[in-house]
Design a protein around this motif. Structure first.
Motif, short mmCIF file in Angstrom:
data_model
loop_
_atom_site.label_atom_id
_atom_site.label_comp_id
_atom_site.label_asym_id
_atom_site.label_seq_id
_atom_site.Cartn_x
_atom_site.Cartn_y
_atom_site.Cartn_z
N LEU A 75 6.94 4.55 6.71
CA LEU A 75 6.34 5.66 5.92
C LEU A 75 5.92 6.18 7.26
CD1 LEU A 75 4.60 3.21 3.22
CD2 LEU A 75 6.91 4.19 2.93
N LEU A 126 -3.97 11.99 2.82
CA LEU A 126 -3.38 11.50 1.69
C LEU A 126 -4.32 12.17 0.87
CD1 LEU A 126 -3.21 7.85 4.08
CD2 LEU A 126 -1.17 9.83 2.90
N GLU A 185 -4.06 10.90 -2.34
CA GLU A 185 -4.25 10.23 -3.43
C GLU A 185 -5.21 9.10 -3.22
OE1 GLU A 185 -4.07 10.69 -6.61
OE2 GLU A 185 -4.76 8.67 -7.17
N ARG A 186 -4.54 8.69 -1.37
CA ARG A 186 -5.87 7.13 -1.03
C ARG A 186 -6.10 8.42 -0.12
NH1 ARG A 186 -5.36 2.21 -3.02
NH2 ARG A 186 -4.92 1.32 -1.21
N LEU A 201 0.86 -5.70 5.01
CA LEU A 201 1.72 -4.97 4.25
C LEU A 201 2.22 -3.51 4.61
CD1 LEU A 201 2.16 -4.04 0.97
CD2 LEU A 201 -0.82 -3.08 1.66
N VAL A 202 1.79 -2.65 4.77
CA VAL A 202 2.62 -1.47 5.82
C VAL A 202 3.46 -1.65 6.28
CG1 VAL A 202 2.02 0.77 6.32
CG2 VAL A 202 0.56 -0.34 4.88
N MET A 249 -4.57 -5.38 -3.65
CA MET A 249 -5.07 -4.45 -2.63
C MET A 249 -6.18 -4.01 -2.61
SD MET A 249 -1.38 -1.57 -2.49
CE MET A 249 -0.04 -2.71 -3.09
N LYS A 253 5.23 -1.28 -2.47
CA LYS A 253 3.43 -2.12 -2.24
C LYS A 253 2.92 -1.31 -1.11
CE LYS A 253 3.99 -6.89 -3.71
NZ LYS A 253 3.71 -7.40 -3.08
N ALA A 254 3.75 -0.78 0.09
CA ALA A 254 3.38 -0.19 1.32
C ALA A 254 2.90 1.25 0.84
CB ALA A 254 4.81 0.11 2.29
N GLU A 255 4.09 2.00 0.01
CA GLU A 255 3.86 3.92 -0.11
C GLU A 255 2.71 3.28 -1.46
OE1 GLU A 255 7.98 5.39 -0.55
OE2 GLU A 255 7.74 3.72 -1.99
N GLU A 256 2.54 2.44 -2.14
CA GLU A 256 1.55 2.29 -3.21
C GLU A 256 0.14 1.97 -2.37
OE1 GLU A 256 1.25 -0.15 -6.16
OE2 GLU A 256 -0.74 0.56 -6.60
N PHE A 257 -0.12 1.83 -1.15
CA PHE A 257 -1.52 1.59 -0.48
C PHE A 257 -1.04 3.46 0.26
CE2 PHE A 257 -3.48 0.35 3.05
CZ PHE A 257 -4.22 0.09 3.16
N PHE A 265 0.14 5.80 -0.27
CA PHE A 265 0.42 7.28 -0.93
C PHE A 265 -0.66 6.94 -2.31
CE2 PHE A 265 3.80 6.92 1.73
CZ PHE A 265 3.02 7.83 2.93
#
Lengths: 326, 151
Positions: A103, A223, A225-226, A274-275, A308, B125-129, B131
């Motif tokens: 990402l 970011l 939204e987060r 996760l990322v 999460m 899941k990574a995108e959700e975390f 973004f």
């Protein structure tokens, strides 16, 4: 021949006598405008707000010892009035893309944001201290106190011993200190501010009182939204490092004679970050004596998680409950 | 319980919005006397916007112009399904100091919308975390209203 009349008389004694000036073969220059920071050199003087700051060196990019490039926009300075050593951060706007796993996130260097953080945390012992002031061209210069201390990662390495000895003797105290750091980040978020670059080398352990102090707040990211996700991600990575005292990539485990194929075979993709999927978060598979409650916190940052963290407060509350139980 | 026949549709430029609108149009046509609000929420400008000389008014004008096109496309779908123009409303918001999903939730609460419809992008899941996912946020925070997540 130096024309000392360019400098105000009250700073002349300290300026003339300073080793940085005595050792120079050229006359020091006075910079009221720091826009072109590449032209500012060792022995020059910055005029920022009502202060005169003599450049006595440069900080270096210190990311885990890979690059040691001097940062010309972050000179080490000597305040010619107070006689204190400081660090000046000159205005340097840049925008770039960081890749995390597969990402991409757009990041910004934001002097304005750092100035806001410094203002907010004035007097807070868990953050580096300083002030911000404009130069004659309106550039926002941050003047920071020097922390007499050591990066968290180096501090943990220097504790020595085996991992088991480290964990049994030091880890609870380290976690308690880290909890204050987490509260500090929560404070920023409550005011709509981010740290922006949470890493294990952006916590300094103060030699005087052992407190953890956050440094370097000039990164920002977009970011919508987060907004605090990258700070959370950073806190998870720091916790992982505190518990493991290093990061374990799957290949490291395979090549480690104490672990090898047996531990490696027990890993699956759900155990990885996760990322970024580049490091093992299920640390109990490496050190089974780490309490489950701590491992459970880490697992919220793993690829296998179903839940999460949405906020630093959630992370903080889990950590408090866990430290109490250790 | 909020008024279920008041439907809020969160819309953007994506293909998933069109699917959510088509679904809502068919459901609304079958249900009869409903009202529909098309809501477009756009984020604050990026951190370097003002440093580069940007003006908020210009940013908002550009975003609202874009929203007009999104609304026009959405209304076309609704009207073709037989929804009367008088039953369709438009709302556009800047998410100032809030996330987009929080604005949608706030509008739902303020307007007493009993149904919220949104398209689902399908993110890792990574995108959700990193973004976020508006549909997941709405589904998670649905309380005393119904969320239609259209995939």
């Amino acid at each position: 021949m130096t024309d000392w009349s360019l400098f105000p008389p009250h700073i002349l004694p300290k300026l003339r006598d300073h080793y940085a000036v005595k050792s120079m073969r050229r006359a020091p220059k006075l910079f009221g405008d720091t826009s072109n920071f590449t032209s500012i050199d060792y022995g020059d003087v910055l005029h920022v707000g009502d202060r005169y700051l003599l450049v006595v060196g440069y900080t270096k990019e210190g990311r885990f010892g890979i690059d040691e490039q001097p940062k010309q926009w972050v000179p080490k300075v000597y305040d010619l009035e107070s006689g204190e050593r400081k660090i000046a951060k000159l205005t340097f706007h840049e925008t770039y893309t960081v890749t995390i796993g597969h990402l991409e996130v757009t990041c910004y260097r934001s002097p304005e944001k750092e100035a806001r953080v410094i203002e907010l945390v004035k007097g807070n012992p868990y953050f580096m201290q300083g002030y911000s002031s404009q130069d004659q061209a309106g550039n926002l210069v941050r003047v920071l106190d020097v922390i007499q201390g050591q990066r968290l990662d180096k501090h943990l390495e220097n504790l020595g011993g085996t991992h088991r000895e480290y964990f049994d003797s030091h880890c609870k105290k380290i976690l308690s200190n880290f909890l204050e750091s987490v509260r500090g980040i929560s404070l920023l978020h409550a005011h709509g501010l981010k740290h922006g670059d949470i890493r294990r080398d952006h916590i300094f352990v103060d030699h005087a009182d052992g407190r953890f102090r956050w440094i370097d707040f000039d990164y920002d990211f977009y970011l919508p939204e987060r907004p605090f996700a990258l700070d959370l991600f950073g806190l998870g990575n720091v916790l992982l490092f505190i518990l493991g005292r290093k990061n374990f990539r799957p290949a490291d485990i395979l090549n480690d004679p104490d672990m090898g194929p047996e531990v490696f075979a027990g890993l699956d993709t759900g155990d990885l970050s996760l990322v970024a999927a580049d490091r093992v978060f299920n640390i109990r598979k490496i050190y089974p004596y780490i309490p489950k409650c701590l491992n459970d916190i880490l697992m919220h940052f793993s690829a296998g998680t179903q839940v999460m963290y949405d906020s630093v407060d959630e992370f903080h509350d889990d950590l408090v409950a866990c430290i109490d139980r250790i | 319980m909020a008024q279920w026949e008041k439907i809020l549709v969160a819309v953007d430029e994506g293909e998933t919005t069109l699917r959510a609108l088509r679904y809502t149009a068919r459901m609304a046509a079958a249900m009869g006397d409903v009202s529909i609000c098309l809501l477009h929420v756009y984020p604050e400008p990026p951190p370097d916007f003002y440093v580069n000389g940007g003006q908020l008014a210009d940013y908002q004008a550009a975003k609202e112009k874009r929203a007009e096109m999104i609304f026009a496309q959405g209304e076309r779908i609704l009207f073709e399904a037989g929804i009367r123009p008088a039953r369709v409303q438009r709302l556009v918001h800047l998410a100032a100091g809030r996330s987009i999903s929080q604005v949608v939730l706030d509008v739902q609460k303020e307007g007493d919308f009993g149904t919220v419809a949104v398209g689902k992008r399908g993110v890792s899941k990574a995108e959700e975390f990193l973004f976020g996912s508006i549909s997941n946020a709405l589904a998670r925070h649905s309380n005393r209203f119904t969320t239609w997540v259209v995939g």
